[in-house]
Design an enzyme around this catalytic site. Structure first.
Site, PDB file in Angstrom:
ATOM      1  N   CYS A 488       0.814  -1.215   0.000  1.00  0.00           N
ATOM      2  CA  CYS A 488       0.000   0.000   0.000  1.00  0.00           C
ATOM      3  C   CYS A 488       0.848   1.265   0.000  1.00  0.00           C
ATOM      4  O   CYS A 488       0.497   2.252  -0.651  1.00  0.00           O
ATOM      5  CB  CYS A 488      -0.970  -0.004   1.179  1.00  0.00           C
ATOM      6  N   ASP A 612      -7.784   5.143  -0.724  1.00  0.00           N
ATOM      7  CA  ASP A 612      -7.331   3.914  -0.069  1.00  0.00           C
ATOM      8  C   ASP A 612      -6.691   2.977  -1.098  1.00  0.00           C
ATOM      9  O   ASP A 612      -7.379   2.434  -1.972  1.00  0.00           O
ATOM     10  CB  ASP A 612      -8.526   3.231   0.595  1.00  0.00           C
ATOM     11  N   HIS A 614      -5.771   0.037  -0.765  1.00  0.00           N
ATOM     12  CA  HIS A 614      -6.019  -1.379  -0.492  1.00  0.00           C
ATOM     13  C   HIS A 614      -7.117  -1.958  -1.386  1.00  0.00           C
ATOM     14  O   HIS A 614      -7.441  -3.138  -1.270  1.00  0.00           O
ATOM     15  CB  HIS A 614      -6.401  -1.569   0.988  1.00  0.00           C
TER      16      HIS A 614
END
Length: 661
Positions: A488, A612, A614
């Protein structure tokens, strides 16, 4: 923003009054600017832009202009189709009428240097001229104009009305013509006589320039845009452009098809998409691509054989073959016949650019082999493109190249903390599969992912977002799709680097995971075994990579717990307002990219705009938004759930925007 003169019989339109280029100098500091117009405007006194005068013989005399240097610069910078129609001087005190006369005379003098003896379509002595005087303390401007080349008394312009859509004024009825022409200039020069070498070089340039105006040069014109209908190229022969050559007897009898081609207007290659969408700008303008060809297939009146001419050298000589890539832009009315556009714009522009290579010391050509290359730019605040020639022998970060760009920024009144005239910011005329063109800004991954995001839920807050020059949009390439939940921070770094790339601070490709790891090994932060591993990196490693690859320094904020992050909202808001760069947030084993904050200073309520990394799905914008992978997050939501963990420390990496040109 249109400027109309009332009560004098004049109709002066101020097409553009840009705060960047026509702003007054620092308080109390005089300055002189050249006003730019076009003969293709519906009004002869429409002002499209202003270029600052930067070359003076005496630094203390506003009107001691070095016209040689000014004309050399403007001949390259100002694309054909635009020309100087006046001047504007900011002064601290003095008689306005007298200064206006001096200003108009300065503009007329510059026009003489740009167009010697009044030659060409933009006559240096006739037509309108503007003399404008501004107060360097207040910024107020008074306009004066004369309709006979400045020979009569200047008339006062009583009122000014600014046009609200200057892009439409220029581009609704105007288009661009683009021509690239690689040229070789072979010449012999005496080894021990640099003066003769300069003369031979200049002679070679002059001979090549004269060939562009001969009857055996032809031009092919095509549309640069993909259109539903297929348009045949237009072929214009040299003898159609200039005086017919007797050797072309039998060839000058044109067919009806050729006659039709010669009568076509520039509008033949122009689409009507802008008229429908209203999206008027230089980057969306219609462009006619022009190719110059040397026609050797000439019908001879009798038999002939190849011949050669021998020139004996009186002393030791050497052959030099410098290569230049001419690349010119011209502005034309869509109602202009194509044949006139080639004769009056394209050919003179090619000759002007070729002549610019004559300027300078030929000894540099003999010893250093310079790599001169033209580039076209349309920086924010300018309604039309400009052309600059860079010496590619110098790297973009070398001081000599930086100083050159600083001069251009000063000339155009551009900010000195933005890389607006770097090569990565140059206009590109490569048409992609969709038929669009523009700057080359990297891979076409998901962009503008913030569109459609629900509100933050902060009442009375002030939103501060990552910045882009122009409209306040979050334009960056989104690097998501993790590999089994790993990497990430790498993805966050790639997104940050893509922002710098899209803002044109760099032209490097966004690095892969492996290239990021190699950078850390090369600076000694990691062991060689780190390359190819799946080890995590954090804010400190990201700062090392940004420094190595981009020369970008970073500020790091440490917080002991996720619960403390709301306390940093005011500081983060200031970062977005001043620096405007994306922020990486790392906490525990997770990393996010922060794109903005919504902060109410009175109540302390705040929300974070989080991208994000992820996310592991496809590049589906709706899926990303609906799944909350890009959206506003509060430290604690209305259900009492904490987004940032209280038992983890967090590092925030704040990249600092480079102060550079």
């Amino acid at each position: 923003m249109g400027l109309h003169i009332h009560g004098t019989g004049l109709n002066l339109i101020w097409a553009w009054f840009c705060a960047l280029s026509l702003r007054s100098p620092p308080r109390g500091v005089p300055g002189l600017q050249w006003l730019i117009g076009s003969r293709f405007f519906s009004d002869p006194l429409a002002i499209a832009s202003a270029f600052r005068s930067i070359h003076a013989l005496s630094p203390n005399d506003l009107f001691s202009v070095d016209y040689d240097k000014e004309s050399e610069d403007l001949r390259v910078l100002l694309i054909r189709g635009f020309h100087v129609i006046g001047a504007l001087a900011f002064q601290k005190d003095g008689s306005t009428d007298q200064v206006a006369r001096k200003v108009a005379n300065a503009a007329l003098e510059l026009k003489k240097f740009l167009v010697p003896d009044g030659a060409g379509s933009d006559n240096a002595q006739n037509g309108w001229v503007i003399g404008a005087v501004g107060d360097s303390d207040t910024g107020d401007i008074q306009f004066f104009a004369s309709g006979d080349g400045g020979r009569s008394h200047l008339q006062t312009v009583p009122s000014v009305v600014y046009d609200n859509d200057p892009d439409k004024y220029i581009w609704e009825k105007g288009c661009l013509m683009h021509c690239q022409l690689p040229i070789k200039l072979p010449f012999f020069y005496p080894m021990n006589n640099s003066a003769d070498a300069s003369e031979m070089y200049s002679s070679s340039i002059g001979a090549t320039a004269s060939k562009l105006k001969q009857s055996d040069v032809s031009f092919v014109l095509e549309s640069s845009k993909k259109r539903a209908e297929i348009l045949e190229p237009v072929f214009l022969r040299g003898y159609d452009l200039f005086s017919a050559d007797p050797s072309f007897v039998g060839w000058s009898d044109t067919t009806s098809r050729e006659s039709d081609q010669k009568s076509r207007l520039c509008s033949h290659f122009c689409s009507h998409s802008s008229l429908v969408t209203g999206n008027y700008s230089a980057e969306n303008a219609d462009i006619i691509e022009v190719t110059a060809l040397l026609n050797r297939s000439i019908m001879l009146t009798g038999p002939a054989a190849p011949g050669a001419v021998f020139f004996p050298a009186l002393e030791e000589a050497k052959l030099l073959i410098p290569e230049f890539n001419l690349d010119i832009l011209c502005y034309a009315s869509k109602d202009l016949p194509l044949i006139d556009a080639i004769r009056e714009l394209v050919i003179p522009a090619l000759i002007d650019q070729l002549g610019s290579y004559k300027i300078g010391n030929v000894s540099n050509l003999l010893t250093e082999h310079p790599q001169l290359r033209p580039y076209h730019f349309n920086p924010p605040g300018l309604l039309h493109p400009v052309t600059v020639i860079y010496e590619l022998s110098y790297g973009e970060n070398e001081m000599k190249q930086v100083e050159v760009r600083k001069l251009f920024h000063a000339r155009l009144g551009l900010r000195t903390d933005r890389p607006l005239l770097r090569i990565s910011n140059a206009l590109s005329f490569i048409v992609d599969g969709t038929g669009s063109r523009g700057r080359q800004k990297g891979p076409s991954l998901l962009k503008d992912v913030h569109i459609g995001i629900p509100s933050s839920g902060v009442t009375g807050g002030v939103v501060s977002l990552v910045e882009e020059d122009g409209p306040p949009m979050l334009r960056f390439i989104v690097y998501v799709n993790l590999l089994e939940g790993w990497g990430c921070a790498y993805r966050s770094l790639q997104t940050i680097i893509s922002w710098f790339k899209l803002q044109l601070y760099t032209s490097i490709d966004v690095p892969s995971h492996r290239e990021i790891q190699k950078s850390l090994v090369e600076i000694g932060d990691k062991e060689p075994s780190f390359v190819g591993s799946r080890e995590w990196i954090g804010a400190i490693e990201l700062s090392f990579v940004l420094d190595k690859l981009l020369g970008v320094s970073c500020k790091v904020i440490n917080v002991r717990s996720g619960s403390e992050l709301p306390e940093k909202c005011q500081e983060l808001a200031l970062h977005f307002e001043v620096q405007g760069t994306p922020i990486m947030i790392g906490g525990g084993v997770l990393a996010y990219t922060l794109l903005g904050v919504d902060y109410n200073k009175a109540t302390g309520d705040c929300a974070f705009l989080i991208l994000d990394p992820h996310y592991t799905g496809s590049d589906d914008h709706k899926k990303i938004i609906n799944g909350g992978w890009c959206g506003w997050k509060k430290a604690v939501d209305n259900k009492g759930k904490s987004f940032f963990l209280h038992d983890k420390f967090y590092n925030l990496l704040l990249p600092q925007r480079p102060d550079m040109v």
